[in-house]
Design a protein around this motif. Structure first.
Motif: not given
Length: 184
Positions: A52-80
């Motif tokens: 990995v490494g280098g400078d980021p492009p000014p714009r990039f796209t990520l595809r989420f093929l399987t469900p993604v969620r993020f744990k925040r304390g006792r709740v889950f945030d489904v927004m990437p």
């Protein structure tokens, strides 16, 4: 995939993210895979180093093929959201790689630095466009809700941009999220 069945002769694809040369080479040499008592022949397996490494492009796209969620304390945030991506990938790198994170990421992924990069991403990386929907998968016998689809991000700042980009690349390789339904 709960309750899914595969008939004999059907093609099934699986993606495994493994850290470490030895493990990756061992997986690439597999001739047979067993999943819940079924046997499958490994027709094609590849291993490649994570760089990995280098400078980021000014714009990039990520595809989420399987469900993604993020744990925040006792709740889950489904927004990437950008800060969720940085925190998720960074904490994974810090725990999984430890001091070796310097070699993989180009910097030492300490929890403090990861949290500073996530805070920076909150203010300097925008979700420009997104097409996401919630989806349910079953993990550990329980329903897990997450988001699938795609999101385009715009990097608006430079201070921690290289750290953020390295974490995004790392997360894209090993998975984002809480560890059960890794969105890839």
């Amino acid at each position: 995939m709960r309750g899914s069945r595969v008939e004999a002769g059907e093609v099934v694809s699986a993606r495994f993210a493994m850290l470490g040369e030895y493990v990756g080479e061992a997986v690439a040499k597999l001739g047979e895979i067993r999943v819940e008592g079924a046997r499958a022949e490994a027709v094609k397996a590849e291993a490649w180093p994570l760089k990995v490494g280098g400078d980021p492009p000014p714009r990039f796209t990520l595809r989420f093929l399987t469900p993604v969620r993020f744990k925040r304390g006792r709740v889950f945030d489904v927004m990437p959201a950008p800060h969720n991506l940085a925190l998720s990938a960074g904490l994974h790198a810090a725990r999984a790689l430890g001091p070796a994170s310097q070699e993989v990421l180009g910097f030492s992924a300490t929890e403090g630095l990861v949290r500073r990069v996530a805070a920076w991403a909150y203010g300097y990386v925008a979700v420009a466009k997104a097409s996401l929907r919630t989806a349910v998968v079953y993990a550990d016998g329980a329903p897990q809700v997450g988001s699938v689809g795609w999101a385009t991000y715009e990097v608006k700042g430079k201070r921690r941009a290289r750290h953020f980009w390295a974490l995004v690349q790392y997360g894209a390789a090993v998975g984002f999220g809480d560890g059960k339904t890794y969105g890839l």
